[in-house]
Design a protein around this motif. Structure first.
Motif, short mmCIF file in Angstrom:
data_model
loop_
_atom_site.label_atom_id
_atom_site.label_comp_id
_atom_site.label_asym_id
_atom_site.label_seq_id
_atom_site.Cartn_x
_atom_site.Cartn_y
_atom_site.Cartn_z
N GLY A 127 -10.02 5.27 1.11
CA GLY A 127 -8.84 5.14 2.11
C GLY A 127 -9.18 5.54 3.38
N GLU A 131 0.76 -1.08 0.09
CA GLU A 131 0.05 -0.02 -0.04
C GLU A 131 0.91 1.20 -0.18
OE1 GLU A 131 -4.06 0.42 1.96
OE2 GLU A 131 -2.92 -0.70 3.62
N ARG A 185 -15.13 9.78 -0.93
CA ARG A 185 -14.07 8.88 -0.77
C ARG A 185 -14.50 7.69 0.19
NH1 ARG A 185 -11.59 13.74 -1.75
NH2 ARG A 185 -9.60 13.80 -2.57
N GLU A 225 -3.49 7.14 -8.57
CA GLU A 225 -4.34 6.75 -7.63
C GLU A 225 -4.43 7.32 -6.09
OE1 GLU A 225 -3.79 2.08 -7.90
OE2 GLU A 225 -5.34 2.31 -9.57
N ALA A 258 -6.65 8.50 -1.31
CA ALA A 258 -7.43 7.65 -2.51
C ALA A 258 -8.96 7.55 -1.89
CB ALA A 258 -6.72 6.40 -2.60
N THR A 301 -3.64 4.90 -0.08
CA THR A 301 -4.66 4.44 0.48
C THR A 301 -4.79 4.48 2.07
OG1 THR A 301 -3.57 2.49 0.18
CG2 THR A 301 -5.53 2.74 -1.28
#
Length: 338
Positions: free
Chosen positions: A252, A160, A274, A226, A249, A229
């Motif tokens: 996230g 990640e 999100r 992207e 992200a 996260t």
């Protein structure tokens, strides 16, 4: 015994105070090391939440156990550190295995007097065995555990992208444990020396100076548009916290380790679209302490690189204010007692 007391913001006094006597369920430690952390610095300059004066600071501690009541497995003379978040054991948080955010928490050196003295009385349940670590290493377990707890809260998965905002001591520890969890770490700060330290000493591949680079464009480039996260704030800076959501992200997790006094403000639509998970991360648990000590023993973390300044206990009053000056480039100041 001698103690160093913060009587009001920006004022320290050495005083002779009575040595502690053993109480039921408590232990007495002869202090050998005191790590200076952001909480101490903020308390000295009057910006620390949950704080009142006068106060003896200091909670990153190592020492020798003098005597104890109710400390099974511990023997006088052995080196120890402590978990400095004294909890009630009966509130809903404690009953649910979260003593780090106990309803009635008493943080040593914040809510009650801490370890800037020669002998300290603590609840015996707070003791932690040295497991062969040095005094310096033991005094660094607690600040590293703060970062380890934040990483645990984030439930980081291998590979990640994790953005850590703030390269102070807590942020540095957070980066280390994010890396150990398998993350690809990105760090934002405004101090080139700290960012260089991240590259050279912590092997952080991606560093961004928010004052001289376009942070958004750099993060997009690194993550292939992207975004990370996981975003972890370790600044305790209101502006940094309020603007960090833009770097996250979709889907996230946003984790706040840093703490500041004011209201958090961000766009609800940006947060909502999100489906953001927002978490605070307070203190640490015994499990986090154990995790840190294992990583130290395995040399996955090298505590020695954090200690940039040293002082004898008698020198702290004169030197402390200099540690607030960015020009001194302090990462961790370590106070030594004989």
């Amino acid at each position: 015994m001698k103690a160093l007391i913060c009587t009001q913001p920006e004022t320290f006094e050495y005083r002779d105070i009575p040595s502690p006597v053993l109480k039921p369920g408590h232990a007495i430690i002869k202090i050998k090391r005191i790590g200076i952390c952001g909480t101490d610095l903020h308390a000295f300059n009057g910006t620390q939440p949950y704080f009142s004066y006068p106060r003896i600071l200091g909670h990153e501690l190592a020492g020798d156990l003098i005597e104890a009541d109710g400390a099974d497995g511990f023997v006088p003379g052995e080196a120890v550190t402590i978990i400095p978040y004294f909890n009630c054991g009966t509130c809903i948080a404690c009953r649910n295995g979260k003593p780090n955010c106990c309803t009635n928490i008493n943080v040593c050196g914040v809510h009650s007097d801490g370890g800037m003295l020669e002998y300290l009385s603590v609840p015996s349940y707070a003791l932690v065995k040295s497991n062969g670590l040095s005094y310096d290493e033991l005094a660094l377990v607690e600040p590293l555990a703060i970062g380890a707890h934040g990483v645990s809260r984030a439930n980081i998965q291998p590979n990640e992208f994790v953005l850590v905002i703030g390269a102070g001591p807590i942020g540095l520890g957070t980066m280390e444990f994010a890396r150990i969890a398998g993350a690809i770490v990105i760090v934002i700060d405004i101090n080139d020396n700290r960012l260089q330290f991240c590259k050279d000493s912590l092997q952080v591949q991606h560093t961004i100076n928010a004052t001289t680079e376009d942070a958004m464009e750099r993060i997009k480039e690194i993550t292939g548009n992207e975004m990370p996260t996981v975003v972890i704030d370790a600044t305790g800076n209101q502006k940094a916290i309020n603007t960090a959501l833009q770097y996250l992200a979709h889907g996230g997790r946003f984790v706040l380790i840093g703490l500041q006094k004011e209201t958090i403000n961000f766009s609800h639509p940006e947060f909502h679209k999100r489906e953001t998970t927002l978490m605070s991360s307070r203190n640490a648990t015994r499990k986090d302490f154990e995790h840190v000590m294992i990583t130290m023993k395995k040399r996955l973390v090298n505590p020695a690189i954090y200690i940039t300044h040293r002082a004898k206990f008698d020198e702290v009053k004169d030197l402390f204010e200099t540690w607030l000056d960015p020009a001194t480039e302090v990462i961790k100041a370590m106070v030594e007692l004989e």
